[in-house]
Design an enzyme around this catalytic site. Structure first.
Site, PDB file in Angstrom:
ATOM      1  N   CYS A   1       0.834  -1.213   0.000  1.00  0.00           N
ATOM      2  CA  CYS A   1       0.000   0.000   0.000  1.00  0.00           C
ATOM      3  C   CYS A   1       0.862   1.254   0.000  1.00  0.00           C
ATOM      4  O   CYS A   1       0.626   2.189  -0.766  1.00  0.00           O
ATOM      5  CB  CYS A   1      -0.922  -0.023   1.221  1.00  0.00           C
ATOM      6  SG  CYS A   1      -2.123   1.330   1.267  1.00  0.00           S
TER       7      CYS A   1
ATOM      8  N   CYS B   1      -6.335  -3.517   7.083  1.00  0.00           N
ATOM      9  CA  CYS B   1      -7.621  -2.818   6.997  1.00  0.00           C
ATOM     10  C   CYS B   1      -8.709  -3.614   6.293  1.00  0.00           C
ATOM     11  O   CYS B   1      -9.892  -3.478   6.620  1.00  0.00           O
ATOM     12  CB  CYS B   1      -7.436  -1.468   6.325  1.00  0.00           C
ATOM     13  SG  CYS B   1      -6.838  -1.524   4.615  1.00  0.00           S
TER      14      CYS B   1
END
EC number: 2.8.1.13
Length: 390
Positions: free
Chosen positions: A113, A209
């Site tokens: 990410c 997440c």
């Protein structure tokens, strides 16, 4: 004259885009930049479907987090934008995560990410917004060194995030700032209270997440419905001990939940994706002294050329301190010898380079672990299981 961000202009003439996740750290960064007189813009990324399936207190960038980021921006008095990066996040992070697990690796999606969505796409967006820098709440330090910036471990080593930022390129590092790198987390929470931010006592993000309740396998099955194919559980001596329901349920070094009772402790020592086999054995079969890397990112002062042999320190797990290592480049292949050895090194994890094992040591980059070479008598036989030589 330099401002506090090492830029040659007044703060009010310096635009700072802050990546706001809705947590304490990034909110304090935005407030600090505003307090110091910078032209601050907050940006929050919507990274995935933030419905009930993944909206939890200890995950980041979920619906509540976007709301918290917006409220923090309002309190600080800065413009705030929410950008829809869902499709990019799925392609660059979630799909890569699933494919890596299916291949028998143990991926680190937070690095992917940072490497793609945050430090490529968001960085480009920040420049489109006229930013001079992009500031984040990561716990690392950077400092000017000649005409470039270098990265160091933070003051608060309990919060050290350098392992997750190893793929930051020199060009990205020059544009990034990490205002929290020189302070402990306790000070950051104190500042959040001083700024009157409602998230001052919000818990830190602890989970990936997009992985509800830490259930990796269910996420992988959703992304890749045919991923969980059964196969054999094989001992390093060649014995078939039982069956499994898919290698995505296992990781290198795992001891519990294997589903086999042998009388002695056994560990997952290898995942053979092609043969759909989980290879298990005693703890000593996990011992690793040499690893081979791919996609190496180097932000040291001199290039890694053919024939390089360099003494440094390396981390192959985020929770371990840097340990002595020798970095070599030979025949176009980058390898690392772990001087004191390590157990349970898994392909797909990261090996991160440091100048030393001291506090606030410089970060030299790192690479993804392609494969690990077992130490001592444990070697690969022609059937791709592990066998102990006599």
């Amino acid at each position: 004259m330099q401002n506090s961000l090492d830029l040659p202009r007044r703060p009010e003439d310096t635009r700072v885009v802050v990546a706001m996740s809705g947590g304490v750290d990034s909110s304090v960064v935005a407030a600090l930049m505003k307090q110091q007189g910078y032209d601050v813009v907050g940006v929050t990324l919507q990274l995935y479907d933030h419905g009930a399936a993944v909206s939890r207190a200890k995950s980041c960038c979920a619906g509540q987090d976007i709301h918290d980021a917006r409220r923090a921006a309002e309190k600080i008095g800065i413009p705030h934008y929410v950008l829809d990066y869902e499709s990019r996040f799925k392609e660059a992070v979630m799909d890569r995560f699933a494919d890596s697990y299916i291949a028998g690796e143990t991926p680190i999606p937070c690095v992917s990410c940072n490497q793609t969505v945050k430090f490529q796409d968001l960085l480009k967006t920040a420049k489109d917004l006229g930013a001079d820098i992009l500031a984040t709440g990561h716990y690392v330090r950077s400092a000017a060194s000649g005409n470039k910036r270098v990265m160091f471990r933070p003051t608060d080593l309990d919060r050290d995030q350098s392992y997750f930022l190893f793929a930051t390129t020199q060009e990205q590092l020059d544009f990034l700032r990490f205002p929290l790198g020189g302070m402990p987390k306790s000070k950051v929470r104190e500042l959040a209270h001083d700024f009157g931010l409602s998230i001052a006592d919000k818990p830190d993000s602890q989970d990936i997440c997009f992985v509800p309740n830490g259930d990796y396998a269910s996420v992988i099955r959703k992304l890749r419905p045919n991923a969980a194919e059964p196969g054999d559980i094989v001992h390093v001596d060649g014995r078939v001990l039982g069956r499994h329901n898919g290698i995505i349920h296992y990781t290198i070094g795992q001891r519990r939940g294997i589903g086999i009772a042998t009388g002695d402790p056994i560990y997952v020592v290898r995942l053979d994706a092609d043969a759909k086999r989980v290879v298990v054995g005693p703890r000593e079969a996990l011992a690793t002294r040499k690893i081979f890397l791919r996609e190496v990112n180097w932000i040291g002062d001199t290039p890694l050329d053919e024939g390089t042999e360099l003494d440094l320190f390396a981390k192959v797990r985020s929770t371990r301190p840097p340990a002595p290592a020798i970095l070599r480049v030979q025949d176009g292949v980058t390898s690392v010898e772990l001087v004191t050895g390590e157990d349970g090194v898994a392909p797909g994890q990261a090996c991160v380079f440091f100048e030393s094992d001291t506090e606030e040591a410089r970060v030299y980059g790192g690479g993804w672990i392609a494969r690990a070479e077992r130490h001592g008598s444990w070697k690969l036989d022609e059937k791709t299981t592990l066998a102990a030589s006599a």
